[in-house]
Design a protein around this motif. Structure first.
Motif, PDB file in Angstrom:
ATOM      1  N   GLY A  46     -13.528   2.655  -1.078  1.00  0.00           N
ATOM      2  CA  GLY A  46     -12.366   3.304  -0.455  1.00  0.00           C
ATOM      3  C   GLY A  46     -12.748   4.667   0.095  1.00  0.00           C
ATOM      4  N   GLU A 105     -14.521  -0.205  -6.179  1.00  0.00           N
ATOM      5  CA  GLU A 105     -13.441  -0.180  -5.194  1.00  0.00           C
ATOM      6  C   GLU A 105     -13.123   1.261  -4.777  1.00  0.00           C
ATOM      7  OE1 GLU A 105     -10.249  -3.121  -5.860  1.00  0.00           O
ATOM      8  OE2 GLU A 105      -8.952  -1.544  -5.069  1.00  0.00           O
ATOM      9  N   ASP A 116      -5.882  -0.788  -0.568  1.00  0.00           N
ATOM     10  CA  ASP A 116      -6.223  -0.735   0.849  1.00  0.00           C
ATOM     11  C   ASP A 116      -6.193  -2.166   1.415  1.00  0.00           C
ATOM     12  OD1 ASP A 116      -7.524  -0.675   3.297  1.00  0.00           O
ATOM     13  OD2 ASP A 116      -8.842   0.975   2.674  1.00  0.00           O
TER      14      ASP A 116
END
Ligand code: FE2
Length: 269
Positions: A262, A258, A33
């Motif tokens: 996300g 992460e 991302d």
């Protein structure tokens, strides 16, 4: 983007873009991302760019998981078995390691004291007798290695910081996973002595490339074994894996953080 004769770009003609940055003679791409891309997370590989160092470099495409390469680079006992013609000496594995964790890094230090120099160090440092040798590994998540390696005439104080009777090299490695079982493996190996000797640079390039190619061979063989083993076969860890276990913990935490961030971001978008 320009399309001749029209202002509108057809949506099907666009491609996805990724944040990139150039640093230390590498191009860094962030494939996750874009909101999480951060140039501050690029590791310090200044040895690959600094005029007081000369680096040789290379690349391997590896049919093996980046995690197996992390295991390999964090346990350098293997030099005795895998790198007999370059970095190996018999008793490396007999000298214990010290492991310490620091934020996003794991350090694994080993001193091999009063032993013969390995062939590659003899080649570049002309050591005649016993040496004190160091392997000071710094792993930085997710898959970067800065390894301070070298040796000095035995008993001349290298362990206390006096390296004047020795040589220092930085062996730095970067692993970019392609899939769960294949990896782009980039490395550079830098020295800060005998800089104006291109012949030495060439010999070092050959020796390092041979050595790291041997690691690739072992990792690919491991991956092949794992692929063919029963999935429930356990991985057995030994004392020398203390650093490996810390790195696995760091990496797993990073991946789960992460993924969670996300998911949170996806919900709020
Ligand atoms: Fe190796």
């Amino acid at each position: 983007m320009l399309v001749p004769g029209q202002a509108r770009v057809p949506p099907s003609a666009t491609v996805r873009t990724y944040p990139v940055a150039e640093q230390w003679r590498y191009v860094w791409i962030w494939m996750g991302d874009p909101a999480f891309a951060d140039v501050a997370s690029i590791p310090d590989y200044h040895w690959n760019h600094d005029p007081s160092w000369v680096a040789v470099d290379g690349y391997f495409y590896v049919r093996g998981s980046y995690r197996l390469l992390i295991d390999n680079l964090l346990d350098l006992s293997h030099v005795a078995y895998v790198h007999a013609t370059t970095l190996g000496t018999d008793r490396v594995a007999d000298f214990p390691v010290k492991v310490r964790r620091e934020d996003n890094k794991v350090h694994v230090d080993r001193w091999i004291v009063g032993e013969p120099a390995p062939p590659m160090f003899k080649l570049v440092g002309n050591f005649q007798g016993a040496v004190d040798r160091w392997q000071l590994i710094q792993y930085q998540e997710p898959s970067h290695f800065m390894i301070d390696v070298g040796c000095a005439d035995a008993g001349t104080g290298a362990g206390e910081g006096n390296r004047s009777r020795g040589i220092t090299m930085y062996s730095n490695h970067t692993l970019t996973p392609e899939t769960a079982t294949s990896t782009h493996y980039f490395w550079h190996h830098a020295r800060n002595f005998r800089l104006g000797e291109p012949e030495l640079t060439e010999r070092l390039a050959k020796a390092t490339s041979t050595a790291f190619g041997e690691d690739v061979g072992i990792v690919e063989a491991q991956q092949d074994r794992i692929n063919r083993a029963r999935p429930d076969k356990p991985i057995i860890d030994i004392n020398a894996d203390a650093g490996v276990l810390q790195a696995r913990r760091l990496l797993d935490r990073l991946i789960s953080e992460e993924s969670a961030a996300g998911r949170r971001k996806a919900r709020s978008d």
